[in-house]
Design an enzyme around this catalytic site. Structure first.
Site, PDB file in Angstrom:
ATOM      1  N   ASP A   8       0.859  -1.180   0.000  1.00 21.90           N
ATOM      2  CA  ASP A   8       0.000   0.000   0.000  1.00 21.90           C
ATOM      3  C   ASP A   8       0.899   1.235   0.000  1.00 21.90           C
ATOM      4  OD1 ASP A   8       0.912   0.335   2.602  1.00 21.90           O
ATOM      5  OD2 ASP A   8      -1.077   0.314   3.516  1.00 21.90           O
ATOM      6  N   CYS A  65       2.475  -3.576   4.036  1.00 24.03           N
ATOM      7  CA  CYS A  65       1.653  -2.392   4.284  1.00 24.03           C
ATOM      8  C   CYS A  65       2.237  -1.702   5.510  1.00 24.03           C
ATOM      9  CB  CYS A  65       0.168  -2.731   4.435  1.00 24.03           C
ATOM     10  SG  CYS A  65      -0.306  -3.667   5.908  1.00 24.03           S
ATOM     11  N   THR A  67       1.600  -1.955   8.755  1.00 26.35           N
ATOM     12  CA  THR A  67       1.877  -2.902   9.839  1.00 26.35           C
ATOM     13  C   THR A  67       2.074  -4.332   9.347  1.00 26.35           C
ATOM     14  OG1 THR A  67      -0.456  -3.415  10.201  1.00 26.35           O
ATOM     15  CG2 THR A  67       0.491  -1.564  11.482  1.00 26.35           C
ATOM     16  N   HIS A  98       8.398 -24.091   9.544  1.00 16.00           N
ATOM     17  CA  HIS A  98       7.300 -24.850  10.151  1.00 16.00           C
ATOM     18  C   HIS A  98       5.967 -24.696   9.425  1.00 16.00           C
ATOM     19  CE1 HIS A  98       9.072 -25.490  14.445  1.00 16.00           C
ATOM     20  NE2 HIS A  98       9.884 -25.905  13.486  1.00 16.00           N
ATOM     21  N   HIS A 133       5.185 -31.057  10.652  1.00 14.43           N
ATOM     22  CA  HIS A 133       4.701 -29.763  10.181  1.00 14.43           C
ATOM     23  C   HIS A 133       3.901 -29.900   8.884  1.00 14.43           C
ATOM     24  CE1 HIS A 133       7.093 -28.052  13.307  1.00 14.43           C
ATOM     25  NE2 HIS A 133       8.167 -28.656  12.828  1.00 14.43           N
TER      26      HIS A 133
END
Length: 145
Positions: A8, A65, A67, A98, A133
């Protein structure tokens, strides 16, 4: 390797730096936008990266973005995408080892450029461990209500 990257407005400059780094290392980068600092909505860029990975137009994806939270949620709406939100090298390592994340997400207001580069390197150079996993990753993909 083909890597789709999307962002963004808050992550425009960091996206350009990551894109240049990847290209200088020989990766083919598919730029899914955005292309300026003008305010825009992150979901369409998370979706665009997710679809590029889901449709196998790209091997992997990176979403950035402010965060990393919103764009990771958007990418994870696309079938077959396992987008991992990371904040440091350790989480970048584990999201591949994982969880076999095929999209890496982080925040331009959370990490600096050096950390972003280190996380991308770690993620790209870490192998999925498989074993127990793999069963868990399959459970993510086979979500059944």
């Amino acid at each position: 390797m083909k890597i789709a990257i999307g962002n963004d407005h808050a992550a425009y400059e960091l996206k350009l730096a990551v894109k240049d780094k990847l290209a200088s290392e020989g990766h083919e980068v598919i730029d899914c936008g955005c292309d300026s600092k003008e305010s825009t909505d992150y979901p369409k860029y998370g979706h665009a990266v997710g679809w590029a990975v889901s449709k196998k137009e790209a091997d992997l994806g990176i979403c950035i973005c402010s965060t990393g939270i919103g764009i990771s949620m958007a990418a994870n709406k696309v079938p077959g995408v396992r987008a991992g939100l990371v904040h440091n090298v350790q989480t970048a390592h584990m999201t591949k080892q994982h969880n076999n994340a095929n999209v890496l997400c982080f925040g331009a207001n959370v990490v600096d450029q050096d950390t972003a580069f280190a996380m991308v390197d770690e993620w790209l150079n870490t192998e999925f461990e498989g074993g127990r996993h793999e069963r868990r990753v399959n459970e993510i993909e086979d979500l059944d209500f």
